[in-house]
Write a protein that holds these residues in place. Structure first.
Motif, PDB file in Angstrom:
ATOM      1  N   PRO A 109      -4.985   9.622   5.105  1.00 34.77           N
ATOM      2  CA  PRO A 109      -5.804   9.378   6.297  1.00 34.77           C
ATOM      3  C   PRO A 109      -7.081  10.205   6.354  1.00 34.77           C
ATOM      4  O   PRO A 109      -8.032   9.840   7.032  1.00 34.77           O
ATOM      5  CB  PRO A 109      -4.869   9.734   7.456  1.00 34.77           C
ATOM      6  N   VAL A 110      -7.128  11.319   5.648  1.00 34.74           N
ATOM      7  CA  VAL A 110      -8.331  12.161   5.653  1.00 34.74           C
ATOM      8  C   VAL A 110      -9.433  11.503   4.824  1.00 34.74           C
ATOM      9  O   VAL A 110     -10.590  11.410   5.249  1.00 34.74           O
ATOM     10  CB  VAL A 110      -8.016  13.576   5.115  1.00 34.74           C
ATOM     11  N   ASN A 111      -9.088  11.028   3.633  1.00 36.03           N
ATOM     12  CA  ASN A 111     -10.073  10.429   2.737  1.00 36.03           C
ATOM     13  C   ASN A 111     -10.094   8.906   2.785  1.00 36.03           C
ATOM     14  O   ASN A 111     -10.824   8.267   2.035  1.00 36.03           O
ATOM     15  CB  ASN A 111      -9.819  10.902   1.308  1.00 36.03           C
ATOM     16  N   LEU A 112      -9.275   8.347   3.671  1.00 38.08           N
ATOM     17  CA  LEU A 112      -9.215   6.895   3.885  1.00 38.08           C
ATOM     18  C   LEU A 112      -9.023   6.119   2.587  1.00 38.08           C
ATOM     19  O   LEU A 112      -9.770   5.220   2.238  1.00 38.08           O
ATOM     20  CB  LEU A 112     -10.470   6.399   4.615  1.00 38.08           C
ATOM     21  N   ARG A 113      -7.964   6.489   1.865  1.00 40.69           N
ATOM     22  CA  ARG A 113      -7.644   5.778   0.632  1.00 40.69           C
ATOM     23  C   ARG A 113      -6.141   5.545   0.543  1.00 40.69           C
ATOM     24  O   ARG A 113      -5.347   6.215   1.201  1.00 40.69           O
ATOM     25  CB  ARG A 113      -8.180   6.509  -0.584  1.00 40.69           C
ATOM     26  N   ALA A 114      -5.786   4.595  -0.312  1.00 42.82           N
ATOM     27  CA  ALA A 114      -4.375   4.288  -0.546  1.00 42.82           C
ATOM     28  C   ALA A 114      -4.234   3.656  -1.915  1.00 42.82           C
ATOM     29  O   ALA A 114      -5.186   3.078  -2.460  1.00 42.82           O
ATOM     30  CB  ALA A 114      -3.846   3.333   0.517  1.00 42.82           C
ATOM     31  N   GLN A 118     -11.296   3.551  -0.002  1.00 45.60           N
ATOM     32  CA  GLN A 118     -10.980   3.394  -1.419  1.00 45.60           C
ATOM     33  C   GLN A 118      -9.547   2.932  -1.612  1.00 45.60           C
ATOM     34  O   GLN A 118      -8.644   3.364  -0.908  1.00 45.60           O
ATOM     35  CB  GLN A 118     -11.193   4.737  -2.114  1.00 45.60           C
ATOM     36  N   LEU A 119      -9.357   2.061  -2.593  1.00 38.93           N
ATOM     37  CA  LEU A 119      -8.034   1.655  -3.062  1.00 38.93           C
ATOM     38  C   LEU A 119      -7.946   1.995  -4.539  1.00 38.93           C
ATOM     39  O   LEU A 119      -8.942   1.950  -5.252  1.00 38.93           O
ATOM     40  CB  LEU A 119      -7.828   0.149  -2.898  1.00 38.93           C
ATOM     41  N   LEU A 165       0.871  -1.169   0.000  1.00 37.76           N
ATOM     42  CA  LEU A 165       0.000   0.000   0.000  1.00 37.76           C
ATOM     43  C   LEU A 165       0.903   1.213   0.000  1.00 37.76           C
ATOM     44  O   LEU A 165       1.956   1.202   0.646  1.00 37.76           O
ATOM     45  CB  LEU A 165      -0.884   0.022   1.248  1.00 37.76           C
ATOM     46  N   PHE A 166       0.520   2.263  -0.716  1.00 31.43           N
ATOM     47  CA  PHE A 166       1.335   3.469  -0.768  1.00 31.43           C
ATOM     48  C   PHE A 166       0.429   4.688  -0.826  1.00 31.43           C
ATOM     49  O   PHE A 166      -0.775   4.570  -1.041  1.00 31.43           O
ATOM     50  CB  PHE A 166       2.294   3.436  -1.974  1.00 31.43           C
ATOM     51  N   ASP A 167       0.995   5.851  -0.651  1.00 30.56           N
ATOM     52  CA  ASP A 167       0.259   7.124  -0.693  1.00 30.56           C
ATOM     53  C   ASP A 167      -0.984   7.111   0.193  1.00 30.56           C
ATOM     54  O   ASP A 167      -2.063   7.567  -0.203  1.00 30.56           O
ATOM     55  CB  ASP A 167      -0.150   7.492  -2.132  1.00 30.56           C
ATOM     56  N   PHE A 168      -0.837   6.605   1.407  1.00 30.40           N
ATOM     57  CA  PHE A 168      -1.963   6.550   2.333  1.00 30.40           C
ATOM     58  C   PHE A 168      -2.490   7.953   2.609  1.00 30.40           C
ATOM     59  O   PHE A 168      -1.735   8.864   2.923  1.00 30.40           O
ATOM     60  CB  PHE A 168      -1.540   5.884   3.646  1.00 30.40           C
ATOM     61  N   TYR A 214      -7.771  -6.981   3.972  1.00 34.78           N
ATOM     62  CA  TYR A 214      -7.147  -6.319   5.120  1.00 34.78           C
ATOM     63  C   TYR A 214      -7.365  -4.803   5.072  1.00 34.78           C
ATOM     64  O   TYR A 214      -7.676  -4.174   6.085  1.00 34.78           O
ATOM     65  CB  TYR A 214      -5.656  -6.641   5.137  1.00 34.78           C
ATOM     66  N   SER A 215      -7.233  -4.231   3.892  1.00 39.61           N
ATOM     67  CA  SER A 215      -7.365  -2.781   3.735  1.00 39.61           C
ATOM     68  C   SER A 215      -8.758  -2.290   4.113  1.00 39.61           C
ATOM     69  O   SER A 215      -8.906  -1.262   4.776  1.00 39.61           O
ATOM     70  CB  SER A 215      -7.067  -2.372   2.293  1.00 39.61           C
ATOM     71  N   PHE A 216      -9.768  -3.015   3.703  1.00 44.74           N
ATOM     72  CA  PHE A 216     -11.138  -2.581   3.985  1.00 44.74           C
ATOM     73  C   PHE A 216     -11.611  -3.003   5.376  1.00 44.74           C
ATOM     74  O   PHE A 216     -12.241  -2.218   6.074  1.00 44.74           O
ATOM     75  CB  PHE A 216     -12.097  -3.095   2.915  1.00 44.74           C
ATOM     76  N   LYS A 217     -11.283  -4.206   5.788  1.00 41.00           N
ATOM     77  CA  LYS A 217     -11.804  -4.703   7.070  1.00 41.00           C
ATOM     78  C   LYS A 217     -10.985  -4.251   8.283  1.00 41.00           C
ATOM     79  O   LYS A 217     -11.554  -3.885   9.298  1.00 41.00           O
ATOM     80  CB  LYS A 217     -11.880  -6.220   7.029  1.00 41.00           C
ATOM     81  N   GLN A 218      -9.679  -4.283   8.176  1.00 42.08           N
ATOM     82  CA  GLN A 218      -8.832  -3.934   9.320  1.00 42.08           C
ATOM     83  C   GLN A 218      -8.464  -2.449   9.342  1.00 42.08           C
ATOM     84  O   GLN A 218      -8.515  -1.816  10.379  1.00 42.08           O
ATOM     85  CB  GLN A 218      -7.559  -4.784   9.334  1.00 42.08           C
ATOM     86  N   LEU A 219      -8.061  -1.922   8.204  1.00 40.15           N
ATOM     87  CA  LEU A 219      -7.643  -0.518   8.134  1.00 40.15           C
ATOM     88  C   LEU A 219      -8.826   0.428   7.923  1.00 40.15           C
ATOM     89  O   LEU A 219      -8.665   1.637   8.027  1.00 40.15           O
ATOM     90  CB  LEU A 219      -6.621  -0.321   7.003  1.00 40.15           C
ATOM     91  N   GLN A 220      -9.989  -0.133   7.602  1.00 35.34           N
ATOM     92  CA  GLN A 220     -11.210   0.650   7.388  1.00 35.34           C
ATOM     93  C   GLN A 220     -11.064   1.679   6.262  1.00 35.34           C
ATOM     94  O   GLN A 220     -11.600   2.783   6.348  1.00 35.34           O
ATOM     95  CB  GLN A 220     -11.652   1.332   8.692  1.00 35.34           C
TER      96      GLN A 220
END
Length: 86
Positions: A9-14, A50-51, A4-7, A41-47
């Motif tokens: 945190p405001v818009n919850l995307r990576a 968007q990817l 995952l890159f360019d996380f 993992y990205s959707f369920k754990q990191l909430q």
């Protein structure tokens, strides 16, 4: 390699990227399994909300892989990669 890159945190995307360097290991389901695990993992754990992925237009196997997971082609970055003055 999958990451995952360019996380954002405001818009919850990576961004999500995957590379299977050794061509002998391509087409055996490793990418599909790895992508399934990281998307989940990205959707369920990191909430994440968007990817996104950056995939070259000629990379049909990768484009098809990401479509399998519900990714949509939403744009083309023309002349995005500079190679040998072309």
């Amino acid at each position: 390699l999958i990451d995952l890159f360019d996380f954002d945190p405001v818009n919850l995307r990576a961004g999500i990227g995957i590379v299977i360097k050794n061509e002998m290991h391509r087409g055996k389901g490793f990418g599909k399994e790895a992508l399934a695990l990281l998307v989940n993992y990205s959707f369920k754990q990191l909430q994440l909300h968007q990817l996104y992925a950056n995939i070259g237009m000629q990379n049909e196997p990768s484009l098809n892989l990401f479509v399998t997971f519900g990714f949509q082609k939403i744009g083309v970055k023309k002349d995005w990669i500079y190679r040998n003055n072309s």
